[in-house]
Design an enzyme around this catalytic site. Structure first.
Site, PDB file in Angstrom:
ATOM      1  N   GLY A 166       8.934   1.210  10.668  1.00 38.85           N
ATOM      2  CA  GLY A 166       8.950  -0.251  10.637  1.00 38.85           C
ATOM      3  C   GLY A 166      10.314  -0.836  10.947  1.00 38.85           C
TER       4      GLY A 166
ATOM      5  N   ASP B 131      12.365  -6.365   7.459  1.00 36.36           N
ATOM      6  CA  ASP B 131      13.123  -5.527   6.537  1.00 36.36           C
ATOM      7  C   ASP B 131      13.799  -4.373   7.261  1.00 36.36           C
ATOM      8  OD1 ASP B 131      11.983  -7.243   4.759  1.00 36.36           O
ATOM      9  OD2 ASP B 131      11.043  -5.710   3.507  1.00 36.36           O
TER      10      ASP B 131
ATOM     11  N   ASP C 209       3.999   7.898  15.176  1.00 34.33           N
ATOM     12  CA  ASP C 209       3.136   6.899  14.562  1.00 34.33           C
ATOM     13  C   ASP C 209       2.817   7.344  13.141  1.00 34.33           C
ATOM     14  OD1 ASP C 209       0.629   5.382  13.845  1.00 34.33           O
ATOM     15  OD2 ASP C 209       0.953   4.596  15.866  1.00 34.33           O
TER      16      ASP C 209
ATOM     17  N   ALA D 108       6.848   0.523   7.411  1.00 32.69           N
ATOM     18  CA  ALA D 108       5.786   0.150   8.351  1.00 32.69           C
ATOM     19  C   ALA D 108       4.458  -0.048   7.625  1.00 32.69           C
ATOM     20  CB  ALA D 108       5.640   1.228   9.423  1.00 32.69           C
TER      21      ALA D 108
ATOM     22  N   SER E 196       4.845  -3.797  -3.210  1.00 30.28           N
ATOM     23  CA  SER E 196       4.708  -5.242  -3.072  1.00 30.28           C
ATOM     24  C   SER E 196       4.306  -5.913  -4.376  1.00 30.28           C
ATOM     25  CB  SER E 196       3.639  -5.553  -2.018  1.00 30.28           C
ATOM     26  OG  SER E 196       3.281  -6.916  -2.022  1.00 30.28           O
TER      27      SER E 196
ATOM     28  N   GLU F 198       2.294  -8.194  -4.518  1.00 27.95           N
ATOM     29  CA  GLU F 198       0.863  -8.494  -4.421  1.00 27.95           C
ATOM     30  C   GLU F 198       0.030  -7.544  -5.287  1.00 27.95           C
ATOM     31  OE1 GLU F 198      -0.876 -10.908  -2.749  1.00 27.95           O
ATOM     32  OE2 GLU F 198       0.980 -11.908  -2.142  1.00 27.95           O
TER      33      GLU F 198
ATOM     34  N   TYR G  13      -5.065  -5.906   1.365  1.00 26.33           N
ATOM     35  CA  TYR G  13      -3.653  -5.514   1.520  1.00 26.33           C
ATOM     36  C   TYR G  13      -3.108  -4.983   0.196  1.00 26.33           C
ATOM     37  CZ  TYR G  13       1.423  -6.129   1.740  1.00 26.33           C
ATOM     38  OH  TYR G  13       2.784  -5.940   1.658  1.00 26.33           O
TER      39      TYR G  13
ATOM     40  N   ARG H  40      11.485 -13.543   9.791  1.00 26.52           N
ATOM     41  CA  ARG H  40      10.089 -13.507   9.366  1.00 26.52           C
ATOM     42  C   ARG H  40       9.173 -13.846  10.539  1.00 26.52           C
ATOM     43  NH1 ARG H  40       7.515 -10.589   5.766  1.00 26.52           N
ATOM     44  NH2 ARG H  40       7.516 -11.371   3.643  1.00 26.52           N
TER      45      ARG H  40
END
Length: 324
Positions: free
Chosen positions: A8, A13, A58, A81, A125, A127, A149, A184
């Site tokens: 990522g 980030d 990947d 990522a 996260s 979340e 997510y 962002r």
């Protein structure tokens, strides 16, 4: 010279972390999936695109991931990522589960098969907390994810912890609350707002359509948060940490800051559109970063007003260069 391997690296980030690590004297290697085009604009924005090395691979292809880590010989792996937009996870739940959830397991397996002494940071996260079980969320707060997510991130969180306890690997979860910057993507509400403000201020846009502007988030600056990622891998023992400001603000308050910066009243331009409401809303997130402060010596440096002003200013400059 230490080597850091970043998945990522072309994201928000990843770009800030790469810059931070380069300034620390690291050799920085970024995993880049072979696509028709490679999005380097964030690395270019920070003027570091030529200072990092790139290796093809990947996170959903274990063989290529393992080869990339063997080739790079890193001391530290930062796994950033993922399919990282909460809203899209309802539209693409299977892809999200694969990239955001299974991707973590592939990275852990690649490290275990290559060199289990490599230290690993997993981007977790806030979340995870979803339907909050405590007013301030700490490392001990129970999780209640409210989106595909968040559920996928929960799988990655527990896999990271499980590999640490089962195989004695140095693997850490950074439970980061919302962290924003001029880098962002436009799909995130903070950047959607600051970009719209820049366009409205220059007469290129008439209104800003948003969903639940009463949702509260704990917002910090991504450039501050990447230091915490690094600090987690410099400790004598691996552990999990909440990274947050400890303050929460509504989307409406954030809008007011952004519009005030250009001398406009947000109430004249913000339109509530039910299309942007989520199937299961997370109403409030407020992190308790006390453990990070005590054990890592980390505290956020950038206040919300400074962050939003920085983002509006960057978008004003972008709009001036490319008025579209």
């Amino acid at each position: 010279m230490k080597t850091a391997f970043l998945t990522g690296i072309t994201g928000q980030d990843g770009a800030y972390l790469a810059k931070f690590l380069l300034e620390k004297g690291y050799r920085v290697v970024g995993l880049v999936p072979r696509r028709s085009t490679l999005e380097h604009w964030r690395l270019e924005y920070l003027k570091i695109e030529d200072d990092v090395e790139y290796v093809d691979g990947d996170i959903l292809d274990l063989s290529s991931l393992t080869r990339a880590i063997k080739k790079s010989k890193p001391d530290e792996v930062y796994h950033l990522a993922a399919q990282s937009f909460v809203g899209s996870s309802w539209e693409q739940p299977i892809l999200t589960a694969q990239s955001t959830g299974m991707g973590v397991l592939y990275v852990l397996e690649a490290i275990r098969e290559t060199d289990p002494d490599i230290k690993m940071y997993q981007a977790s996260s806030s979340e995870l907390y979803g339907l909050i079980q405590e007013p301030r969320q700490s490392e001990e707060t129970p999780f209640y994810p409210r989106s595909p997510y968040a559920v996928s991130k929960l799988f990655g969180y527990w896999m990271t912890k499980n590999y640490r306890e089962s195989f004695q690997m140095y693997s850490c979860n950074g439970i980061l609350f919302n962290h924003e910057s001029p880098l962002r993507g436009l799909e995130f509400v903070t950047r959607k707002v600051t970009h719209a403000v820049a366009r409205i201020a220059t007469n290129l846009q008439k209104e800003l359509r948003l969903g639940n502007i009463q949702a509260k988030r704990d917002w910090g600056f991504a450039g501050d948060y990447v230091e915490a990622m690094w600090l987690m891998l410099q400790q004598s023992k691996p552990d999990d940490f909440v990274i947050a400001t400890g303050k929460t603000s509504t989307v409406e308050e954030m809008c007011k800051i952004a519009f005030d910066y250009v001398g406009l009243n947000y109430q004249d331009y913000v339109v509530i559109d039910p299309e942007f409401y989520r199937p299961a809303e997370v109403d409030i997130l407020l992190g308790n970063p006390e453990k990070a402060k005590q054990e890592l010596g980390w505290t956020p440096k950038t206040k919300l007003e400074q962050l939003i002003h920085m983002m509006v200013e960057a978008d004003l400059q972008r709009v001036a260069k490319t008025p579209r």
